[in-house]
Design an enzyme around this catalytic site. Sequence first.
Site, short mmCIF file in Angstrom:
data_model
loop_
_atom_site.label_atom_id
_atom_site.label_comp_id
_atom_site.label_asym_id
_atom_site.label_seq_id
_atom_site.Cartn_x
_atom_site.Cartn_y
_atom_site.Cartn_z
N SER A 34 97.36 20.60 59.72
CA SER A 34 97.24 20.88 61.15
C SER A 34 96.38 22.13 61.38
O SER A 34 95.25 22.19 60.89
CB SER A 34 98.64 21.05 61.76
OG SER A 34 98.59 21.00 63.17
N ASP B 51 97.81 9.49 63.68
CA ASP B 51 98.06 10.91 63.99
C ASP B 51 97.26 11.33 65.22
O ASP B 51 96.03 11.23 65.25
CB ASP B 51 97.65 11.75 62.77
CG ASP B 51 97.98 13.24 62.96
OD1 ASP B 51 98.50 13.62 64.02
OD2 ASP B 51 97.72 14.01 62.02
N HIS C 128 101.86 12.52 62.33
CA HIS C 128 101.43 13.88 62.00
C HIS C 128 102.32 14.50 60.92
O HIS C 128 101.95 15.49 60.29
CB HIS C 128 101.44 14.76 63.25
CG HIS C 128 100.76 16.09 63.07
ND1 HIS C 128 99.45 16.20 62.63
CD2 HIS C 128 101.20 17.36 63.25
CE1 HIS C 128 99.12 17.48 62.57
NE2 HIS C 128 100.16 18.20 62.92
#
Length: 626
Positions: free
Chosen positions: A141, A203, A313
């Site tokens: 991320s 995602d 994610h």
Amino acid sequence: METTEASPFESSEMVATFLASTPLLSDSWKLCSHANATAPHGFVANRIGDVTSVAFSGVQMVPAAAAGGLEQSCCRNLVSLAAAADGLFPALQRRGEGEEPVMVHTGFLNLFLSVYNCPSFRNQMLEIMNNNKSVVFTGHSIGGALASLSALWLLSNLQSFPSPLSVLCITFGLPLLGNKSLSRAILQERWGGNFCHVIAKHDIVPRLLLAPLTPQLHTLLQFWHLSMTSPYLREAVQLNDNDKSELFHLVLACTEESAKAVEEPDMSMFWPFGNHMFCSEDGAICVDSATAVVKMLHLMLATGSASSSIDDHLRYEDYVGKVSMQFLKRRGFPEEEIPDSSYEAGIALALQSSGISNHDSVSEPAKDCLKMAKRMGRTPNLNSANLAIELSKINPLRAQIEWYKATCDDSRDQMGYYDTFKQRGASRRDSKVNMNRIKLAQFWTVLIEMLESNALPYDFHKREKWVYASQSYKLLVEPLDIAEYYRSGMHRTKGHYLKHGRDRMYEIFDRWWRDRRAVEEENDKRTKFASLTQDSCFWARVEEAREWLDNVRSESDARNLSLLWENIDKFEQYARRMVERKEVSKDVVAKNSSYSSWMENWNELKLQLQQFPTRFPSCLDGEVVP
């Protein structure tokens, strides 16, 4: 008859095969998880042998003061790298005249700067550069954004000194980082193969910055805020189904619009760079075409749902665990679905790996996208072979310029190669040499364009044939370019050649030569003058020194005068070293050359200063005399 050939995306396939056949992916993800759990807002490093891995935590807070708060961390908030990074990325900040500036996400850049200013980070980087052969930056991320910027910073600064250090960056669920100029600059530097961005099929985070900030997106910002500050995302986030659905369809619509605009993206649009490995339950595919990446971001998300777009994610551990295992397995098709050609079979296998079924509504456009990424046409190796043939065809042009140089150097007027061309007339011989100069430049310009569009092998710039050919071309022809620049008066309107007139192509050739493997005999002391001056910009430095000498006679400001003396003294020392080491061609020391004329005028001025020290400020023995 020339034939076209279906070429696989060579760089991305090599990266994918390498990663899938080694524990790099799984080890990188484990270190990312460790960083998330033990080093919130920081990084962890792990050294094994000569390789150090540096993982940045995905638990990060974008500085509110710098980025305008959490909401701003997700909007289209780009800033010029040259203006905001204060010289930290020199290779990415050198842009040609008229080119759009390299821009990156403001919040991510400020987050990197806060990390860069920490002594622990700098000490770690110094340790890596001094004692390691390889470094792997990784992050999940926002941690992936930090890993990417760290890798770009290191790659950019490694150019300033020879180093065997190799750099690889592996990210998971990375938000888009910068604009198309950033992507183009990375291609131009041949760094695309240093980056692999792993993206889960649905995602939403890698697609998030394709969507403008809206009230509907505020709920997702709350989700992302919790994902940065809590390791228990599934339990901490409570989004109702309506919110999830609204956010999913908003981002999906934005990715669709971006996919339609890929041919002409505006400067404010975020744009991918490097290799992108798209993962699904069925495997993984790797794509290095930025246009194809944007399209795949839309097409793969279109097969998902609101729930899967958020859950994916957090599923990288599952996906990474399958990639290496599935690489070792043979995957077949039902007999009736086996394609007729190997090319179509490759497309079908890639489509299967993306998790898109032949029965999905997006299967056909996804196939078209993958075919586009495979770049129908000559393979990079065939292009390289064709360029070698073209080089042999233009060698006679180069030979004619070499003959011209020899005749100039032996001429009775004793002006030499540079000054003869600069002061040339309208003779047929001079016109022919100038035309050859232009034709040679066209060949090398096309070569650079092919290299920067990934149409040549990934290691092309390291191949000895092309490193020496480009160096030889530069040493022979750039003095003519400099002569033409000053002959036409361009220095009066644009400024001196070194800062305002030099073609970026020559800077690229400089790096190729600097990064080559040095040969021992190159260090042998010369016994006679070089056939070509070893600094192709020597004459540009002479032209600047001539102006300094003219200005010193009329300058009255003591501070400016001191600077002029300093510049003249540095040039004299540099030129004397070049001549003493015989690193110049004999045209430099020709009796009537610009350099010989400059030395004569400079010695005259020094003599006057010694005889009349009170008439004007002077510089004797390197010191300014009031």
